[in-house]
Structures are given as structure tokens and as C-alpha cells.
Design a protein around this motif. Structure first.
Motif, PDB file in Angstrom:
ATOM      1  N   ALA A 147      11.721  53.772 -15.858  1.00 20.96           N
ATOM      2  CA  ALA A 147      11.519  53.587 -17.299  1.00 20.96           C
ATOM      3  C   ALA A 147      11.025  54.897 -17.915  1.00 20.96           C
ATOM      4  CB  ALA A 147      10.537  52.453 -17.570  1.00 20.96           C
ATOM      5  N   HIS A 150      13.848  57.517 -18.068  1.00 25.81           N
ATOM      6  CA  HIS A 150      14.765  57.302 -19.198  1.00 25.81           C
ATOM      7  C   HIS A 150      14.110  57.681 -20.527  1.00 25.81           C
ATOM      8  CE1 HIS A 150      18.033  55.638 -16.934  1.00 25.81           C
ATOM      9  NE2 HIS A 150      17.278  54.687 -16.415  1.00 25.81           N
ATOM     10  N   ARG A 151      12.828  57.337 -20.683  1.00 21.41           N
ATOM     11  CA  ARG A 151      12.120  57.691 -21.919  1.00 21.41           C
ATOM     12  C   ARG A 151      12.088  59.201 -22.111  1.00 21.41           C
ATOM     13  NH1 ARG A 151       8.262  60.207 -23.815  1.00 21.41           N
ATOM     14  NH2 ARG A 151       7.477  60.755 -21.765  1.00 21.41           N
ATOM     15  N   GLY A 154      15.428  60.615 -23.070  1.00 19.41           N
ATOM     16  CA  GLY A 154      15.673  60.372 -24.491  1.00 19.41           C
ATOM     17  C   GLY A 154      14.950  61.379 -25.364  1.00 19.41           C
ATOM     18  N   ASP A 166      22.160  58.914 -30.775  1.00 19.22           N
ATOM     19  CA  ASP A 166      22.630  57.638 -30.233  1.00 19.22           C
ATOM     20  C   ASP A 166      22.381  57.543 -28.730  1.00 19.22           C
ATOM     21  OD1 ASP A 166      23.448  56.788 -32.728  1.00 19.22           O
ATOM     22  OD2 ASP A 166      25.572  57.268 -32.403  1.00 19.22           O
ATOM     23  N   GLU A 169      18.690  57.015 -28.227  1.00 22.38           N
ATOM     24  CA  GLU A 169      18.314  55.637 -28.552  1.00 22.38           C
ATOM     25  C   GLU A 169      18.679  54.688 -27.410  1.00 22.38           C
ATOM     26  OE1 GLU A 169      18.627  52.568 -32.281  1.00 22.38           O
ATOM     27  OE2 GLU A 169      20.417  53.755 -31.816  1.00 22.38           O
ATOM     28  N   ALA A 170      19.862  54.875 -26.830  1.00 22.09           N
ATOM     29  CA  ALA A 170      20.276  54.031 -25.707  1.00 22.09           C
ATOM     30  C   ALA A 170      19.314  54.192 -24.529  1.00 22.09           C
ATOM     31  CB  ALA A 170      21.709  54.375 -25.294  1.00 22.09           C
ATOM     32  N   PHE A 172      16.127  55.016 -24.752  1.00 20.05           N
ATOM     33  CA  PHE A 172      14.866  54.361 -25.113  1.00 20.05           C
ATOM     34  C   PHE A 172      14.961  52.852 -24.893  1.00 20.05           C
ATOM     35  CE2 PHE A 172      14.196  58.056 -28.236  1.00 20.05           C
ATOM     36  CZ  PHE A 172      13.502  58.793 -27.287  1.00 20.05           C
ATOM     37  N   PHE A 173      16.107  52.274 -25.268  1.00 19.94           N
ATOM     38  CA  PHE A 173      16.284  50.837 -25.031  1.00 19.94           C
ATOM     39  C   PHE A 173      16.304  50.523 -23.542  1.00 19.94           C
ATOM     40  CE2 PHE A 173      18.004  50.543 -29.460  1.00 19.94           C
ATOM     41  CZ  PHE A 173      17.100  49.591 -29.920  1.00 19.94           C
ATOM     42  N   LYS A 174      16.966  51.385 -22.770  1.00 19.55           N
ATOM     43  CA  LYS A 174      17.005  51.191 -21.311  1.00 19.55           C
ATOM     44  C   LYS A 174      15.590  51.294 -20.724  1.00 19.55           C
ATOM     45  CE  LYS A 174      19.021  50.770 -17.303  1.00 19.55           C
ATOM     46  NZ  LYS A 174      19.583  49.504 -16.864  1.00 19.55           N
ATOM     47  N   ARG A 176      12.789  50.670 -22.227  1.00 13.69           N
ATOM     48  CA  ARG A 176      12.043  49.456 -22.622  1.00 13.69           C
ATOM     49  C   ARG A 176      12.457  48.262 -21.764  1.00 13.69           C
ATOM     50  NH1 ARG A 176      12.138  46.300 -28.317  1.00 13.69           N
ATOM     51  NH2 ARG A 176      10.454  44.881 -27.809  1.00 13.69           N
ATOM     52  N   GLU A 177      13.753  48.140 -21.519  1.00 13.37           N
ATOM     53  CA  GLU A 177      14.261  47.046 -20.680  1.00 13.37           C
ATOM     54  C   GLU A 177      13.687  47.142 -19.265  1.00 13.37           C
ATOM     55  OE1 GLU A 177      18.443  46.312 -18.438  1.00 13.37           O
ATOM     56  OE2 GLU A 177      18.609  46.691 -20.591  1.00 13.37           O
TER      57      GLU A 177
END
Length: 180
Positions: A147, A150-151, A154, A166, A169-170, A172-174, A176-177
Motif C-alpha cells: 500500500a 503504491h502511495r 502515485g 490519472d 490517482e489509480a 492512490f486507489f490501489k 487505499r484498497e
């Protein structure tokens, strides 16, 4: 852990290891305490504990803990402003750690390297370290630090301009997931 604070448990473990007068238990407790304080972003405590861990590990010949401790000492140095020396120390720690045949924590250590490189403005090198961290995680299935990987990726992509928003952002969502 008292009141949900993991630092209380770590302090208890450090005190117990000290009373046992068993150097390997002391090195283990110091190293894991260092890890916890890095997770918490406590730079000063990470630096102090990693120095103690490395000193003990060098005295006792615990080569695994020397590399681990030097990675974390380098991370702390990079956050305290000595970025070039911090990066060099992380790289040395990684080499010492790998020389023992160890793989435990690889994605985490490489992400710490990427963080230090990013703080020094070396975005391309930081992204390369993150790619290495991802490859390591894919190979070993060690995912506990992904996590954050990925952050950070980003954040680094955002420094490259609007064309990368974009993708960032993807990521950041990954992140968070994965963090749940």
C-alpha cells in the motif's frame, strides 16, 4: 499492549530482553522496535534504536541484523536532512542484508530506499526502486508494505506533471484498497 499503544508492548519487550542478558534476544527486540518506530514515522527513535541494534549486532556478529539496522539508520538519516549519506547507508544495509541470503522485508526496504531517493529529488531512481520492490513482492508474495509502495509511486508520478494525474490517482486507489 496497554491502551492499544504498540510502543508499550515494544518497551516491555526491550526491557525483558535486557533482563534476560541474551544478546540475540536483545538484537531481535531492538530491531523490531526500530521497525515499529519507523512505521510510526518516529525518526529520532528509529535512528537511536537502529544505532543500538547495529552496535550490538556488530559486537555479537549478528550479520542479518546489521543490514536490517543499517537500512533503517539510513532511512532516519535521509529524513533528518543527510539525504546522500542516508541513501548510501540504505544501499549498504541492503547489500549486507542480501549477503546473508535474506529476503525478508525486501519490498519494504526497497520502498524505504525509494522514499530516500525521492527526498533527494532522484525521482527516476526512486521509481526504479519501487519497480524493484514490486518485482520482489510479485516473486515472494510479500505484500505487507505494498500500500505504501503504491502511495509513494502515485506521489512521484504527480511530480511529473498533469499527464500523470490519472495514473497517480489509480495508484492512490490501489493503495487505499490494499490498506483495507
Amino acid at each position: 499492549q496497554a491502551d492499544g499503544d504498540p510502543r508499550v508492548s515494544v518497551d516491555t519487550a526491550l526491557a525483558l530482553a535486557q533482563t534476560l542478558n541474551h544478546p540475540f534476544s536483545q538484537a531481535l527486540a531492538l530491531s523490531f522496535a526500530t521497525w515499529l518506530h519507523q512505521f510510526l514515522g518516529d525518526i529520532a527513535k528509529t535512528r537511536a534504536l537502529s544505532q543500538m541494534a547495529v552496535t550490538l549486532a556488530e559486537e555479537q556478529g549478528f550479520l542479518f541484523w546489521i543490514g536490517w539496522g543499517n537500512v533503517l539508520r539510513g532511512w532516519a538519516a535521509s529524513h533528518e536532512g543527510d539525504r546522500a549519506a542516508g541513501i548510501a547507508q540504505i544501499r549498504r544495509g541492503l547489500a549486507e542484508w542480501r549477503a546473508q541470503g535474506s529476503e525478508l522485508g525486501g519490498a519494504y526496504f526497497l520502498t524505504l530506499l525509494a522514499d530516500a531517493l525521492a527526498r533527494h529529488g532522484k525521482v527516476t531512481e526512486a521509481l526504479d526502486a519501487l519497480a524493484d520492490a514490486q518485482a520482489f513482492a510479485d516473486k515472494t508474495h510479500e505484500h505487507y508494505w505494498l500500500a505504501e509502495r503504491h502511495r509513494l509511486e502515485g506521489e512521484l508520478l504527480l511530480t511529473r506533471g498533469p499527464a500523470f494525474e490519472d495514473s497517480a490517482e489509480a495508484l492512490f486507489f490501489k493503495a487505499r484498497e490494499l490498506a483495507g
